[in-house]
Write a protein that holds these residues in place. Structure first.
Motif, short mmCIF file in Angstrom:
data_model
loop_
_atom_site.label_atom_id
_atom_site.label_comp_id
_atom_site.label_asym_id
_atom_site.label_seq_id
_atom_site.Cartn_x
_atom_site.Cartn_y
_atom_site.Cartn_z
N ALA A 117 -9.06 -15.66 13.42
CA ALA A 117 -10.28 -15.70 12.60
C ALA A 117 -11.03 -14.38 12.72
O ALA A 117 -11.56 -13.86 11.73
CB ALA A 117 -11.15 -16.86 13.04
N LYS A 118 -11.05 -13.87 13.94
CA LYS A 118 -11.72 -12.58 14.18
C LYS A 118 -11.03 -11.47 13.39
O LYS A 118 -11.68 -10.64 12.76
CB LYS A 118 -11.70 -12.29 15.68
N THR A 119 -9.69 -11.49 13.44
CA THR A 119 -8.92 -10.47 12.72
C THR A 119 -9.19 -10.57 11.22
O THR A 119 -9.39 -9.56 10.54
CB THR A 119 -7.41 -10.66 12.98
N ALA A 120 -9.18 -11.80 10.71
CA ALA A 120 -9.42 -12.00 9.27
C ALA A 120 -10.84 -11.57 8.90
O ALA A 120 -11.05 -10.94 7.85
CB ALA A 120 -9.20 -13.47 8.92
N PHE A 121 -11.80 -11.86 9.77
CA PHE A 121 -13.20 -11.47 9.53
C PHE A 121 -13.30 -9.94 9.45
O PHE A 121 -13.96 -9.40 8.56
CB PHE A 121 -14.08 -12.01 10.66
N ARG A 122 -12.66 -9.28 10.40
CA ARG A 122 -12.64 -7.80 10.38
C ARG A 122 -12.04 -7.30 9.08
O ARG A 122 -12.55 -6.37 8.46
CB ARG A 122 -11.79 -7.26 11.54
N GLY A 123 -10.92 -7.92 8.69
CA GLY A 123 -10.24 -7.49 7.48
C GLY A 123 -11.12 -7.59 6.24
O GLY A 123 -11.04 -6.75 5.34
N ARG A 124 -11.97 -8.60 6.20
CA ARG A 124 -12.82 -8.79 5.03
C ARG A 124 -14.10 -7.95 5.06
O ARG A 124 -14.53 -7.44 4.04
CB ARG A 124 -13.24 -10.28 4.93
N ASN A 125 -14.65 -7.81 6.27
CA ASN A 125 -16.03 -7.33 6.33
C ASN A 125 -16.25 -5.98 7.01
O ASN A 125 -17.35 -5.44 6.93
CB ASN A 125 -16.89 -8.36 7.09
N VAL A 126 -15.25 -5.47 7.67
CA VAL A 126 -15.46 -4.23 8.42
C VAL A 126 -14.54 -3.14 7.89
O VAL A 126 -13.36 -3.38 7.65
CB VAL A 126 -15.20 -4.45 9.94
N GLY A 127 -15.11 -1.95 7.70
CA GLY A 127 -14.31 -0.79 7.34
C GLY A 127 -14.32 0.19 8.50
O GLY A 127 -15.28 0.25 9.27
N PHE A 128 -13.24 0.93 8.65
CA PHE A 128 -13.11 1.85 9.78
C PHE A 128 -12.86 3.27 9.28
O PHE A 128 -12.02 3.49 8.40
CB PHE A 128 -11.93 1.45 10.67
N VAL A 129 -13.56 4.21 9.89
CA VAL A 129 -13.23 5.63 9.69
C VAL A 129 -13.04 6.23 11.07
O VAL A 129 -13.92 6.11 11.93
CB VAL A 129 -14.36 6.38 8.93
N PHE A 130 -11.87 6.83 11.27
CA PHE A 130 -11.53 7.29 12.61
C PHE A 130 -11.60 8.81 12.71
O PHE A 130 -11.41 9.52 11.73
CB PHE A 130 -10.11 6.84 12.97
N GLN A 131 -11.80 9.24 13.95
CA GLN A 131 -11.85 10.67 14.22
C GLN A 131 -10.55 11.35 13.77
O GLN A 131 -10.55 12.41 13.16
CB GLN A 131 -12.04 10.88 15.72
N ALA A 132 -9.41 10.71 14.09
CA ALA A 132 -8.11 11.32 13.77
C ALA A 132 -7.57 10.77 12.45
O ALA A 132 -6.37 10.86 12.18
CB ALA A 132 -7.12 11.04 14.90
N PHE A 133 -8.42 10.24 11.64
CA PHE A 133 -8.11 9.71 10.30
C PHE A 133 -7.22 8.46 10.34
O PHE A 133 -7.44 7.50 9.63
CB PHE A 133 -7.46 10.75 9.39
N ASN A 134 -6.16 8.52 11.18
CA ASN A 134 -5.21 7.39 11.31
C ASN A 134 -4.62 6.96 9.97
O ASN A 134 -4.40 5.77 9.73
CB ASN A 134 -5.88 6.19 11.98
N LEU A 135 -4.35 7.93 9.12
CA LEU A 135 -3.64 7.60 7.88
C LEU A 135 -2.16 7.49 8.22
O LEU A 135 -1.64 8.29 9.00
CB LEU A 135 -3.86 8.71 6.84
N ILE A 136 -1.50 6.51 7.65
CA ILE A 136 -0.07 6.33 7.95
C ILE A 136 0.70 7.44 7.23
O ILE A 136 0.65 7.53 5.99
CB ILE A 136 0.40 4.93 7.51
N PRO A 137 1.37 8.30 7.99
CA PRO A 137 1.95 9.50 7.38
C PRO A 137 3.08 9.23 6.40
O PRO A 137 3.39 10.08 5.57
CB PRO A 137 2.46 10.30 8.59
N THR A 138 3.69 8.05 6.51
CA THR A 138 4.84 7.76 5.64
C THR A 138 4.43 7.04 4.36
O THR A 138 5.30 6.65 3.58
CB THR A 138 5.87 6.91 6.40
N LEU A 139 3.13 6.86 4.17
CA LEU A 139 2.64 6.26 2.93
C LEU A 139 1.88 7.31 2.13
O LEU A 139 1.21 8.17 2.72
CB LEU A 139 1.71 5.08 3.22
N THR A 140 1.95 7.22 0.82
CA THR A 140 1.13 8.12 -0.01
C THR A 140 -0.33 7.74 0.22
O THR A 140 -0.63 6.66 0.73
CB THR A 140 1.46 7.97 -1.50
N ILE A 141 -1.22 8.62 -0.25
CA ILE A 141 -2.63 8.31 0.03
C ILE A 141 -3.08 7.08 -0.75
O ILE A 141 -3.89 6.30 -0.27
CB ILE A 141 -3.55 9.54 -0.22
N ALA A 142 -2.50 6.87 -1.94
CA ALA A 142 -2.85 5.65 -2.69
C ALA A 142 -2.37 4.42 -1.92
O ALA A 142 -3.07 3.41 -1.84
CB ALA A 142 -2.22 5.69 -4.07
#
Lengths: 254, 386
Positions: A90-115
């Motif tokens: 429930a906590k995970t689902a709540f985070r997924g719906r209501n919380v956005g994250f911006v990280f220092q190291a961006f944490n973009l998945i390198p093998t996915l396009t930005i879209a």
């Protein structure tokens, strides 16, 4: 025109309420008390900055607020919910719906396009793949990267990657955005642009922002600045140097 | 999220190829070595399986496998014929005799003597001539491999290829003349010795004189009569051992498995393939997961449930397993196909593919479990650590 902390918080509902929050890592003699009784509120539409020396507990506090780390004591509600009383899923689902994250190291998945990266929170929330990618492209256009949607993260500059990370954090319209050192990997001009973007998004979407930073150059964007040291909040100032309270009490915060 | 998992896998090309190569290597070694093992085992029973006709093989109770002939008295044939449920019984001679070649050298051959009247138990396929030609004087039928290799005549030309034995040629078996009347196609035998078919009575003439020369009795049961029941009756009535063709095949295979070093030699190779495959795949897959731990943590922080992450990892393991397995058995099949026509024993069965596939599943599950453990114990707060 500048806004005082009181202007920002007055009449706005509280999104995050922390009272006497404690967190200790380890046990016995090696125990580290990262949070020693934190009292703080974050209001809807507010940009709160957490500042202080390394090891003062900023990241621990943001982790507790974001629901990725359990506190040991005290109370903390986010959008009226107490993470410690929620089951893991429930906590995970709540985070997924209501919380956005911006990280220092961006944490973009390198093998996915930005879209594809930006579409991830939508996929997590059960959106159809094609619709999610289209919505992600639209979000990328809003952060000025509409022409780069098929690029991979490593082809973008640091500032562009952080804009992608912001787009990813906002695409599913969360109510709380937590940012960890969002400008530390960026030059001054780019950092300013990123903060302008965050500031605009927060004010236009009634989004609550909690930003952990060491970067004094972006303090001007804060509605309030909470200075931390040794697991305490030493003082809370209004943005642009306006002091709200010292050793804040619950009444002062609300 | 599953498409995302696949993109994470496929687009990390070096790791992806490494993992697939690991699975492929393991699948290839297991399948290839397994196929050779099955091939060799099937050669040990070639005499039985090539002779599809009999329902039951009757023999001395002490016979351990097909090449372990312990001759019976000729009266045994009549006793077997008298058992209820036996529709037809034919004698079979099987022995090893020396053939004298043109150049004076000798070559051991498997000689099979068929019932004079019915010629039952003949070769599975005739390439030249006809089985009934065995009724001609001194007639023998030689298998194609034997005729073109060990029994081939020397070429008078310098460096010329040996001349295959052909219909009309003569050969000498134990100082007695044989005339080749046909060439048959047989499964290679375990020792790759030439196979020479003739009639039972002629085989007895070829063979050194012994008191008992009846190697086996081949039995066809009465239609509708349970074969196992007839086997039991034959054993009880005659005191001889009676096995169905399938039982005798497995008895022979088990003899070789228990009494030779073949299984352990191939077992070591297969085990090594499994071990190497597991280590390479496990390491590469684990390394892939560890490299992506920050991103799994990010996904977890952003709201991906543990179950979804587990299924993403399982899917990745399954996909590399299927692709690696496909490539592995493809490579093993290519090897087998390219070695067709050589003495190499190579038989790929579905059972073997099932075993290799199960091994791949084990490899992938072990690899995935290692990785899943890391992801499950991952604190999403890792995302805030620089």
């Amino acid at each position: 025109m500048t806004r005082s902390a009181a202007d920002v918080t007055r009449g706005r509902p509280v999104a995050v309420r922390c009272r006497s929050v404690t967190k200790t890592y380890g046990s016995g003699q090696s125990a580290v008390r990262a949070l020693r009784g934190i009292d703080i509120d974050v209001h809807t539409g507010e940009l709160l900055m957490l500042v202080g020396p390394s090891g003062c507990g900023k990241t621990t506090l943001i982790s507790v607020i974001a629901g990725v780390l359990d506190r040991d004591g005290g109370e903390c509600t986010v959008l009226g919910e107490d993470f410690n009383k929620m089951r893991s899923d429930a906590k995970t689902a709540f985070r997924g719906r209501n919380v956005g994250f911006v990280f220092q190291a961006f944490n973009l998945i390198p093998t996915l396009t930005i879209a594809e990266n930006v579409s991830v929170p939508l996929l997590i929330n059960g959106h159809k793949r094609n619709a999610a990618v289209e919505q992600a492209k639209s979000m990328l256009s809003q952060v000025g990267l509409g022409t780069r949607v098929n690029d991979y993260p490593n082809r973008l500059s640091g500032g562009q990657q952080q804009r992608v990370a912001i787009a990813r954090a906002l695409v599913h319209k969360p109510k709380l955005l937590v940012c960890d050192e969002p400008t530390s990997a960026l030059d001054h001009v780019t950092g300013q642009k990123v903060m302008e973007l965050l500031r605009d998004v927060a004010s236009s979407n009634d989004l609550s922002l909690v930003v952990v930073t060491h970067d004094q150059r972006i303090f001007e964007f804060a509605d309030r600045i909470a200075e931390m040291d040794d697991g305490h909040i030493e003082q809370i100032s209004g943005g642009l140097g306006h002091k709200v309270a010292e050793h804040p009490s619950e009444s002062a915060l609300t | 999220m599953y498409a995302t998992a696949l993109k994470m896998l496929f687009r990390d090309k070096s790791k992806y190829f490494g993992i697939v190569m690991g699975v492929m290597l393991a699948s290839m070694v297991i399948t290839q070595q397994g196929s050779i093992f099955v091939g060799i085992m099937s050669r040990t029973t070639a005499t039985i399986t090539d002779m599809g006709w009999p329902d039951i093989w009757v023999m001395d109770p002490k016979v351990a496998f097909i090449d372990d002939t312990k001759p019976l008295q000729t009266t045994a044939l009549s006793r077997v014929r008298g058992v209820e449920g036996v529709n037809f019984a034919a004698p079979l001679y099987k022995g090893q005799l020396r053939a004298r070649l043109d150049n004076g050298e000798f070559q051991n051959c498997i000689v099979i003597g068929l019932d004079d009247a019915t010629l039952t138990g003949g070769p599975p396929e005739m390439l030249r001539g006809d089985l009934s030609d065995l009724r001609q004087a001194d007639a023998v039928i030689v298998d194609y491999v034997g005729a073109t290799t060990r029994l081939a005549r020397a070429n008078p030309l310098p460096n010329g290829k040996p001349i295959p034995l052909a219909v009309g040629d003569t050969m000498e078996l134990n100082d007695k003349r044989g005339v080749v009347v046909g060439i048959s196609k047989n499964t290679r035998t375990f020792q790759s010795q030439p196979i020479v078919y003739t009639t039972y009575s002629r085989a007895i003439q070829f063979a050194p004189k012994e008191r008992k020369q009846l190697s086996f009795i081949l039995v066809k049961t009465t239609p509708g009569m349970p074969i196992a029941e007839v086997c039991k009756r034959i054993s009880e009535t005659t005191g001889l051992a009676a096995y169905t063709s399938r039982e005798f095949t497995w008895k022979t295979i088990m003899y070789f498995i228990r009494n030779t070093g073949i299984p352990i030699n191939f077992g070591v190779a297969v085990g090594l393939g499994l071990l190497i495959g597991t280590i390479i795949t496990g390491f590469m897959f684990y390394s892939f997961t560890v490299d992506n731990l920050r991103y799994f943590g990010t996904l977890k922080a952003m709201g991906t449930r543990d179950g979804t992450l587990l299924r993403m990892i399982l899917l990745q393991a399954l996909v590399v397993g299927v692709i690696g397995f496909g490539l592995g058995i493809g490579a093993a099949s290519w090897f087998g196909t390219s070695m067709r026509g050589t003495p190499l024993a190579f038989v790929m069965t579905w059972q073997l593919l099932f075993v290799a596939g199960s091994a791949v599943v084990i490899i992938c599950m072990l690899s995935a479990m290692l990785s899943m453990r890391r992801v499950m114990t991952l604190e999403p707060a890792i995302v805030f650590k620089g």
